[in-house]
Design a protein around this motif. Structure first.
Motif, PDB file in Angstrom:
ATOM      1  N   ASP A 407     -37.838  14.890  23.173  1.00 25.80           N
ATOM      2  CA  ASP A 407     -38.069  13.447  23.370  1.00 25.80           C
ATOM      3  C   ASP A 407     -37.007  12.593  22.698  1.00 25.80           C
ATOM      4  N   ALA A 408     -36.608  13.007  21.483  1.00 25.27           N
ATOM      5  CA  ALA A 408     -35.639  12.212  20.716  1.00 25.27           C
ATOM      6  C   ALA A 408     -34.269  12.187  21.391  1.00 25.27           C
ATOM      7  N   LEU A 409     -34.020  13.147  22.278  1.00 30.72           N
ATOM      8  CA  LEU A 409     -32.697  13.221  22.919  1.00 30.72           C
ATOM      9  C   LEU A 409     -32.694  12.610  24.318  1.00 30.72           C
ATOM     10  N   MET A 410     -33.909  12.302  24.818  1.00 29.67           N
ATOM     11  CA  MET A 410     -34.040  11.805  26.189  1.00 29.67           C
ATOM     12  C   MET A 410     -33.072  10.655  26.497  1.00 29.67           C
ATOM     13  N   ASP A 411     -32.940   9.711  25.530  1.00 30.91           N
ATOM     14  CA  ASP A 411     -32.089   8.534  25.761  1.00 30.91           C
ATOM     15  C   ASP A 411     -30.618   8.855  25.626  1.00 30.91           C
ATOM     16  N   ARG A 412     -30.309   9.986  25.013  1.00 29.81           N
ATOM     17  CA  ARG A 412     -28.897  10.227  24.695  1.00 29.81           C
ATOM     18  C   ARG A 412     -28.193  11.160  25.666  1.00 29.81           C
ATOM     19  N   ILE A 413     -28.969  11.912  26.456  1.00 30.68           N
ATOM     20  CA  ILE A 413     -28.325  12.950  27.276  1.00 30.68           C
ATOM     21  C   ILE A 413     -27.359  12.378  28.307  1.00 30.68           C
ATOM     22  N   PHE A 414     -27.541  11.094  28.671  1.00 28.46           N
ATOM     23  CA  PHE A 414     -26.628  10.497  29.659  1.00 28.46           C
ATOM     24  C   PHE A 414     -25.395   9.882  29.001  1.00 28.46           C
ATOM     25  N   ASP A 415     -25.346   9.869  27.676  1.00 28.22           N
ATOM     26  CA  ASP A 415     -24.183   9.309  26.982  1.00 28.22           C
ATOM     27  C   ASP A 415     -22.984  10.233  27.166  1.00 28.22           C
ATOM     28  N   PRO A 416     -21.799   9.624  27.373  1.00 26.73           N
ATOM     29  CA  PRO A 416     -20.612  10.472  27.476  1.00 26.73           C
ATOM     30  C   PRO A 416     -20.426  11.255  26.173  1.00 26.73           C
ATOM     31  N   PHE A 417     -20.053  12.477  26.293  1.00 23.12           N
ATOM     32  CA  PHE A 417     -19.739  13.361  25.162  1.00 23.12           C
ATOM     33  C   PHE A 417     -20.958  13.793  24.360  1.00 23.12           C
ATOM     34  N   PHE A 418     -22.165  13.470  24.846  1.00 24.65           N
ATOM     35  CA  PHE A 418     -23.337  13.998  24.136  1.00 24.65           C
ATOM     36  C   PHE A 418     -23.621  15.407  24.649  1.00 24.65           C
ATOM     37  N   THR A 419     -23.597  16.365  23.755  1.00 24.10           N
ATOM     38  CA  THR A 419     -23.894  17.742  24.150  1.00 24.10           C
ATOM     39  C   THR A 419     -24.586  18.465  23.005  1.00 24.10           C
ATOM     40  N   THR A 420     -25.448  19.411  23.349  1.00 18.23           N
ATOM     41  CA  THR A 420     -26.054  20.256  22.312  1.00 18.23           C
ATOM     42  C   THR A 420     -25.484  21.664  22.445  1.00 18.23           C
ATOM     43  N   LYS A 421     -24.496  21.794  23.346  1.00 19.31           N
ATOM     44  CA  LYS A 421     -23.919  23.123  23.584  1.00 19.31           C
ATOM     45  C   LYS A 421     -22.800  23.402  22.598  1.00 19.31           C
TER      46      LYS A 421
END
Ligand code: ATP
Ligand code: MG
Length: 465
Positions: A407-421
Motif C-alpha cells: 500500500d505504501a508504494l502504490m503512489d510511487r510505482i508510477f514515478d520515474p526511476f522508482f524500482t524495488t528491483k
C-alpha cells in the motif's frame, strides 16, 4: 525671529523695531505724553524678560531638534554601515556623492577618496554596464534592474548585480541616482555548481534511459527470437521431410525413365514408400506454408509494434497486441507459466498500436518478474468494453499471483526511476513510460491488489468509435 506680544501692539508702533510694540513709546505731541516714565520702564523690563524666556525656549527646542537630527544621522549612518550591499549615490552627472561602508570596503578606499569622483572611475573597463549606460538610463527616467556591473577593486574586477533608481529632492526634482549592488561571484559559483550537477544528473538519466531501452530491446529480441524459433523449426523439419520425399521420388522416376518393367516398378514403389510420400506431401507443404506465414506475421508485428510513427493514429485490435506481448515476453522467459488470455477479438482502441504494445510488454514483464521463484504462478489477462459517463471505454487487466504491491508504494510505482528491483535488473522507468503513453491516448493506467493476492494493472482507453 518671531516675537510675542505683538497682538497688543497699537497701530502707531514703529514698524521696524522689534521692541517698538513692547515699548509702545508715545510720539511727541500725542495724548499719552503724560504716562509715567517708571511704568514705561517696568513695561520694557517685563517685555525684555518675556523675550529672553522666549529665546531660551527656542534654544531648548533647537537643541532638541539638533539631537533628533544627530540621532537620525546616526541611524542612517548605522544603516548604511551595516548594509552588506554596496551603495553608491551619484548626482545626475554621475559624480559620487555618498557611499556606504560596503562600498569603501569593495573599493579599498575611504569615503572621502571616493566622493566627487565620476562613476566611470569606479568601474572596470570590462564592465558589462558602463557609466554612460547608467546616465542614459537615468536620462530616460528608467530604473536599473539587475544589471551587471564590474567594479575596479584592489583585488581585481568584482562583478555585482545592481539595482538603481532616481533620487528626488523634497520638491520632487530628480537630483541624482542611487545604485545598490550585490557581489555575484558566490552566486555565480553556486549557479555554476548547480548547472554542473544538473548536467551530470541529465547525463546519468540519459544513460539510465538508454540502459532501459537496451534492456527492453534485449528482452524484445529474446522474446521475438523465441517466437520465431517455433515456426522456423517447424518449417525446417518439414523441409527436411520434403527433401527425403523428393529423393525417393527422384529415385523412382529414374527407374521409370530407365524403362523398368511393371514388376520392378511395383517393387521400387514399395521399397521407396512412394505412396506414403505422396500422401504426406500436401500436409508437409501446408505445414511449411503455415510456419512461413507465422514467421511473416511475427515480422509484421515486430515492424508494426516497434515503429515510432508518432503521427499515425489508427484503430487497432487489443487482442492482437496482447497476444503478441504475451508471446514475446512471458512464453520465452517462463515457458511453464499458465497463461489465460480472455481478450475478445474486435476489442478496438485508437492510437499507436506500437506504444500500447510497449505498455502490454512492460505490464507482462512486471508480472513475470513479480512471480519469479514463487510456487503458484498464474498470469490472467482479461479485456472488456464498458459504458461510462465519459463514453465507451475498453480495459485490459493484467493479473499475476506475485506478492502484490505494498500500500505504501502504490503512489510511487508510477514515478520515474522508482524500482524495488536490484541494481541492473530494473531502472524503474517501465511504469512511468506506460503511464505517459496511457495519458497520451486519453486513457489511464491503474494499479490495485487482488483480494486473493497478486497485483492487477489495468489499462483503460477510450473505445474506437
Ligand atoms: N505486477 C507487479 N507486482 C508487484 N510489484 C510491481 C508490479 N509491477 C510493478 N511493481 C513495482 O513497481 C516498481 C516500478 O515498476 P516499473 O515497471 O516502473 O520499474 P521496474 O520494473 O522496477 O524497472 P524497469 O521496468 O525499468 O525495468 C517495481 O520495481 C515494483 O516494485
Ligand atoms: Mg518494469
Amino acid at each position: 525671529m518671531p516675537m510675542s506680544g505683538r497682538k497688543d501692539t497699537p497701530r502707531e508702533q514703529l514698524p521696524d523695531s522689534p521692541l517698538a510694540g513692547a515699548l509702545s513709546l508715545p510720539r511727541a505731541g500725542s495724548d499719552f505724553g503724560a504716562i509715567d516714565a517708571d511704568e514705561a520702564w517696568i513695561a520694557v523690563i517685563r517685555k525684555m524678560d518675556e523675550t529672553y524666556a522666549e529665546l531660551v525656549r527656542q534654544q531648548v527646542e533647537l537643541e532638541a531638534k539638533n539631537t533628533a537630527l544627530e540621532e537620525a544621522q546616526g541611524f542612517i549612518a548605522g544603516l548604511l554601515g551595516s548594509m552588506t550591499d554596496v551603495l553608491v549615490a551619484c548626482d545626475l552627472s554621475g559624480r559620487v556623492e555618498q557611499v556606504n561602508l560596503a562600498a569603501e570596503r569593495a573599493f579599498g578606499l575611504r569615503a572621502d577618496a571616493l566622493l566627487g569622483r565620476p562613476l566611470s572611475d569606479l568601474l572596470d573597463p570590462s564592465s558589462e554596464t558602463t557609466a554612460a549606460d547608467v546616465l542614459a538610463t537615468v536620462a530616460r527616467r528608467q530604473r536599473i534592474a539587475d544589471r551587471e556591473f564590474t567594479l575596479a577593486t584592489p583585488d581585481g574586477p568584482l562583478a555585482i548585480a545592481v539595482n538603481g533608481a532616481l533620487r528626488f529632492d523634497p520638491r520632487g526634482r530628480a537630483v541624482g541616482i542611487v545604485l545598490v549592488g550585490r557581489p555575484i561571484g558566490e552566486l555565480r559559483a553556486a549557479y555554476g555548481a548547480l548547472a554542473k550537477a544538473h548536467e551530470h544528473l541529465k547525463r546519468t538519466q540519459q544513460q539510465l534511459v538508454h540502459a532501459e531501452k537496451m534492456a527492453s530491446l534485449g528482452r524484445l529480441v529474446a522474446g521475438v527470437a523465441h517466437e520465431l524459433n517455433n515456426p522456423i523449426s517447424f518449417v525446417y523439419g518439414n523441409a527436411h521431410a520434403m527433401k527425403r520425399y523428393a529423393e525417393r521420388l527422384i529415385a523412382y522416376l529414374d527407374q521409370v525413365h530407365a524403362g523398368a518393367d511393371a514388376a520392378a516398378l511395383a517393387k521400387a514403389r514399395g521399397e521407396l514408400r512412394i505412396d506414403r510420400a505422396l500422401s504426406d506431401i500436401p500436409a508437409t507443404l501446408s505445414g511449411m506454408l503455415e510456419g512461413a506465414e507465422r514467421v511473416r506475421d511475427i515480422v509484421a508485428d515486430l515492424r508494426r509494434f516497434s515503429s515510432d510513427r508518432r503521427e499515425a493514429r489508427e484503430v487497432f485490435d487489443l487482442a492482437g497486441v496482447v497476444r503478441s506481448a504475451v508471446d514475446w515476453v512471458a512464453k520465452s522467459q517462463m515457458p511453464d507459466l499458465p497463461i489465460t488470455v480472455a481478450v475478445p477479438e474486435g476489442l478496438e482502441a485508437v492510437g499507436h498500436p506500437g506504444h500500447i504494445h510497449q505498455v502490454m510488454m512492460n505490464l507482462v514483464q512486471n508480472a513475470v518478474d513479480a512471480m519469479e521463484g514463487r510456487a503458484d504462478r498464474r498470469l490472467e489477462i482479461t479485456g472488456a468494453r464498458f459504458e461510462t459517463p465519459d463514453g465507451l471505454q475498453v480495459a485490459v487487466r493484467v493479473r499475476d499471483t506475485g506478492p502484490g504491491i505494498h500500500d505504501a508504494l502504490m503512489d510511487r510505482i508510477f514515478d520515474p526511476f522508482f524500482t524495488t528491483k536490484p541494481v541492473g535488473k530494473g531502472t524503474g522507468l517501465g511504469l512511468s513510460i506506460c503511464y505517459r503513453i496511457a495519458e497520451e491516448h486519453e486513457g489511464r493506467l491503474e494499479a490495485a491488489n487482488h483480494p486473493e493476492g497478486g497485483a492487477i494493472l489495468s489499462l483503460v482507453l477510450p473505445a474506437a468509435p
